[in-house]
Design an enzyme around this catalytic site. Structure first.
Site, PDB file in Angstrom:
ATOM      1  N   GLU A 185      26.028  20.818  11.771  1.00 25.84           N
ATOM      2  CA  GLU A 185      24.576  20.622  11.772  1.00 25.84           C
ATOM      3  C   GLU A 185      23.898  21.626  12.702  1.00 25.84           C
ATOM      4  O   GLU A 185      23.018  22.380  12.302  1.00 25.84           O
ATOM      5  CB  GLU A 185      24.266  19.193  12.222  1.00 25.84           C
ATOM      6  CG  GLU A 185      22.790  18.883  12.456  1.00 25.84           C
ATOM      7  CD  GLU A 185      22.627  17.566  13.186  1.00 25.84           C
ATOM      8  OE1 GLU A 185      22.256  16.579  12.536  1.00 25.84           O
ATOM      9  OE2 GLU A 185      22.886  17.532  14.420  1.00 25.84           O
ATOM     10  N   ASP A 219      18.551  10.103  11.894  1.00 27.87           N
ATOM     11  CA  ASP A 219      18.661  10.954  10.704  1.00 27.87           C
ATOM     12  C   ASP A 219      17.364  10.927   9.891  1.00 27.87           C
ATOM     13  O   ASP A 219      16.917  11.951   9.364  1.00 27.87           O
ATOM     14  CB  ASP A 219      19.804  10.497   9.798  1.00 27.87           C
ATOM     15  CG  ASP A 219      21.142  11.134  10.158  1.00 27.87           C
ATOM     16  OD1 ASP A 219      21.284  11.615  11.297  1.00 27.87           O
ATOM     17  OD2 ASP A 219      22.043  11.139   9.302  1.00 27.87           O
TER      18      ASP A 219
END
Length: 381
Positions: free
Chosen positions: A71, A263
């Site tokens: 990420e 998220d």
């Protein structure tokens, strides 16, 4: 993509600078970009997330978990190509290829989602959000700087990665990262659910132009499927999305991941950028307005974990700066009463310091790029 697409940056090559609309000068904006880049990629220990290694490597550190994630590495590469920082981009990509790339086992061809700063792997599974950011950052690098010798043959690397993401398992072990039937990205390859914040239809529109020719129709369908999926996953009143959701859009409540939490913040940012680039779906305007309305009367110290219908739970947010940033990035699509106040709040929020700064400051920099008209599509020369 529909008639609305004619007004998007993809067609016009014109990008919105919302900071100018709240009274910031071009000099103000450029100074903020420079200062923020230096805060994240320089040597300020209270804000930095980037760490160089030797002469040719560097990594982005998740300062809260003390690991290096696909990420963060892919985010750093996207930031670097947007800022024309080829040296940083190459260092990050070299570190990724050296330590994260898996050459054996069921996940060969993917990147290990978590490593220690010394390069040793903490996990041997991939996370699809890293792969999709790697691919588009590599395409942009190829278009902006040109391809070099391996591993800096960026376009080749991007196409090979996307091929693996779609065709993994067809002739051996492993699973693809996208469900071949419904064209939806998975949370991880060997599962039957998704993460709404992984859905990047604006990326897939570009993959449909630049991936291997035989896969381009899939990516076009994936863009349409993801836009349809987000309408199912986002609550029709609050606009909130769960962290994990099943393919029908219902929250996956295992261990609390059916709630709006860390998220989920990225959904607002993704919707804003998709609308800025492609103007493909007027629903995104409505969705951005709903999210902003939900948070309009909430101070950062009040941010919580929420059920997607808006019930506040006891757990406070871990990333208040990141939530401010993504709510502001939704203003690229919004036309409601909170569009400008969200941008103003973000402009007056500094980057985060301290242990949890990594995720917040990544979202902060993406929002800064997008709202300044600097998060651009880089086309082939």
């Amino acid at each position: 993509m529909g008639k609305l697409a004619e007004n998007g940056a993809f067609s016009t090559n014109s990008y919105t600078n919302l900071f100018k609309e709240i009274g910031c000068t071009e000099e103000d904006v450029q100074q903020r970009l420079t200062e923020t880049w230096e805060a994240l990629f320089g040597e300020h220990d209270d804000t930095r997330i980037y760490y160089p290694v030797d002469d040719s490597l560097g990594y982005i550190l998740d300062t809260g978990n003390l690991d290096v994630r696909t990420e963060g590495m892919s985010y750093g590469m996207m930031m670097a190509v947007q800022m024309d920082k080829k040296d940083i981009f190459d260092r990050l990509w070299n570190w990724t290829r050296t330590y994260m790339y898996m050459t054996e086992g069921e996940n060969a061809g993917y990147y290990a989602w978590s490593c220690n700063p010394d390069g040793s792997k903490r996990a041997y599974g991939p996370a699809p959000d890293g792969e999709e950011y790697f691919a588009l950052a590599l395409f942009f690098a190829s278009h902006r700087w040109g391809d070099g010798a391996e591993p800096y043959n960026y376009g080749v690397q991007a196409r090979e990665l996307l091929r693996t993401c779609l065709h993994k398992g067809e002739s051996g072990d492993g699973q693809p990262m996208w469900n071949p039937e419904n064209k939806l990205i998975k949370f991880v390859p060997n599962c039957g659910f998704s993460d709404p914040s992984y859905h990047l239809p604006h990326f897939y529109e570009l993959f449909a132009l630049w991936a291997n020719e035989e896969d381009r129709s899939f990516w076009k369908e994936a863009a349409e499927a993801s836009r349809a999926y987000l309408k199912l996953a986002c609550h029709p009143v609050t606009g909130l999305a769960p962290e994990y959701a099943y393919y029908d859009g219902t929250p996956n409540n295992e261990r609390g991941y059916g709630h709006f939490y860390s998220d989920s913040y990225r959904v607002a940012a993704n919707i804003g950028l998709d609308y800025e680039w492609f103007r493909s779906d007027s629903w995104e305007v409505q969705e951005a307005n709903l999210i902003q309305a939900f948070f309009a009367d909430k101070a950062p110290e009040e941010f919580r974990r929420y059920t997607i219908d808006g019930l506040p739970l006891e757990e406070a947010t871990l990333h208040p700066v990141g939530l401010i940033a993504t709510n502001a990035m939704a203003s690229l699509a919004a036309d409601g009463p909170y569009k400008w106040s969200m941008v103003d709040k973000f402009w007056n929020t500094p980057v985060r310091t301290g242990v949890r700064r990594y995720y917040d400051n990544c979202l902060y920099f993406f929002s800064l790029l997008a709202l300044s008209g600097t998060y651009k599509i880089w086309f082939p020369n």
